[in-house]
Design an enzyme around this catalytic site. Sequence first.
Site, PDB file in Angstrom:
ATOM      1  N   ASP A  47      -2.481  -1.715  -5.526  1.00 51.80           N
ATOM      2  CA  ASP A  47      -3.047  -0.591  -4.776  1.00 51.80           C
ATOM      3  C   ASP A  47      -3.794   0.350  -5.738  1.00 51.80           C
ATOM      4  O   ASP A  47      -3.173   0.871  -6.670  1.00 51.80           O
ATOM      5  CB  ASP A  47      -1.912   0.165  -4.069  1.00 51.80           C
ATOM      6  CG  ASP A  47      -2.445   1.324  -3.232  1.00 51.80           C
ATOM      7  OD1 ASP A  47      -3.670   1.380  -3.006  1.00 51.80           O
ATOM      8  OD2 ASP A  47      -1.637   2.173  -2.812  1.00 51.80           O
ATOM      9  N   SER A 102       0.852  -1.191   0.000  1.00 47.48           N
ATOM     10  CA  SER A 102       0.000   0.000   0.000  1.00 47.48           C
ATOM     11  C   SER A 102       0.886   1.238   0.000  1.00 47.48           C
ATOM     12  O   SER A 102       2.094   1.164   0.168  1.00 47.48           O
ATOM     13  CB  SER A 102      -0.912  -0.019   1.230  1.00 47.48           C
ATOM     14  OG  SER A 102      -0.157  -0.187   2.401  1.00 47.48           O
ATOM     15  N   CYS A 103       0.253   2.375  -0.177  1.00 52.13           N
ATOM     16  CA  CYS A 103       0.908   3.672  -0.249  1.00 52.13           C
ATOM     17  C   CYS A 103       1.822   3.886   0.962  1.00 52.13           C
ATOM     18  O   CYS A 103       1.404   3.563   2.058  1.00 52.13           O
ATOM     19  CB  CYS A 103      -0.184   4.737  -0.277  1.00 52.13           C
ATOM     20  SG  CYS A 103       0.402   6.387  -0.533  1.00 52.13           S
ATOM     21  N   PRO A 104       3.034   4.404   0.849  1.00 52.84           N
ATOM     22  CA  PRO A 104       3.677   4.917  -0.354  1.00 52.84           C
ATOM     23  C   PRO A 104       4.655   3.926  -0.977  1.00 52.84           C
ATOM     24  O   PRO A 104       5.449   4.332  -1.821  1.00 52.84           O
ATOM     25  CB  PRO A 104       4.474   6.100   0.217  1.00 52.84           C
ATOM     26  CG  PRO A 104       4.947   5.589   1.541  1.00 52.84           C
ATOM     27  CD  PRO A 104       3.857   4.676   2.057  1.00 52.84           C
TER      28      PRO A 104
END
Lengths: 396, 82
Positions: free
Chosen positions: B47, B20-22
């Site tokens: 994602d 997931s981010c980042p």
Amino acid sequence: MSVFKEKAGSVFRSLCVENWSPLMGGIVIAFFVILLEAWYRPWGIVGGLRNWGDWVFYLLGLYEDQPPHPLWFSSSVLNIGFLWGAFLSATLAREFSFRVPPGIEFVKAIVSGILMGIGSALAMGCNIGGMYMAINNLAANGLLMWIGLVIGVRFAVKYLYWEIEHLPAGGGFEINLSKINPLLALIAIVGLFLATRAYFGSEHDNGAILGGCLILTAGIGYAMHRSRLCIVNALREPFMSGEAAMARAVIVSLLLTTIGIAVLKAAGIRDEMAYVTPTFGLGALLGGIIFGFGMTVAGGCGSGSLWRVAEGQLKLWVVAIFFGLSNSLVRHLFSVYEIIYVNDEGELVSKWLGKSVFMPDYLGYAGTILLVAVFLLIWRILVDWNEETNRLVLEL
Amino acid sequence: MAVNLDEIKPDLTIDCKGLSCPMPLLKTKKAIQQLQSGQILEVLGTDPGSKNDIPGWCERAGHEFLGVKEDQGFMRFYVRKG
């Protein structure tokens, strides 16, 4: 295809499938946040997570007092509504699937969740209750937590750079559920309608109030997921890529909510001291640093973790669980050791964490709005300048 | 010039599935440093945020975003180094 059908399809896509701009998200969220505060109370995340954590420790026999029922406790209902709205947004766009990250991400999730619990206990709120909603409720601790968050985020970006050099990881996967997303969306819509109706129709004293909380926070969750509005991104990207679109959206959202909630408080609709916590001091600053570091490693703040929970990111499920459990434990210790206590006048106070400072007591309402506006303006100029010059960007 | 995504032969492929981010964007930034100008990076990811992040970053960083292709349970993003 008739023009009507074609237009209906394109309206559906722009409202329910395509991403909204961060700015659109920030404005819609501000609208619901002000309505929620007018309706009953300020928005928050960590109080609900703590309620769920309290239940775990109560059922394990660690706490003596039974916590409030999650369905009849407003903090918890705010999170249920938020998750529900975000889940609806994710399923309508066929974006709900279980994403299973590589093992190291789970380790990071546990550690960062615990840090977020500790930070939000010290600041008496996460980046929502302790910063976004504290600033717009005109509490000085919100501005101090912002400073702490920025410091914590900067350290965490350094850590992430180190990690990417030294701990390469792969092997995550997705359990794709996009095929059943329309069915899940239908269940979510019907369920939300029925649950709201059940609250409004209930005999319980707070039934209608909680029904309003549920549907309004569903609006916040929906808008936040659709626009992928992320306060971690807003504070992190100026250090990572220079990108400032998210920061600009958060700034606009803060300005609108500050004006809206100032009106509610000045008009006597909401108690002036709502969300003014005794943390203007070490609590907001240190809490901000710890929370800021944790949320950046987690990849989601209080609200950002929850909307990612609602789209099936399993890392953020672990983050949210450890965040709630550790916040519950630390706040329990704070009350046992009287770090935070209620004094003879019935006010919440703390010797260690700081003072409760409602800024209009010192600056008046106009002066406070002006101060917040100047702060936001400087923040805006800084991120715009940095977007052009990359002066704050840390090299990978 | 439109690029046929089915015929692209990437010079380097990185696996960001489940992340997931980042992390997907960070790994992309790291990986592109290993390539020469004009070479192509393929990023495998799951994602939904990457659909915004990767094209947006390409524009800022001067790389060419060639497109995204749906595969079985993940997406393939293609970036030509600028």
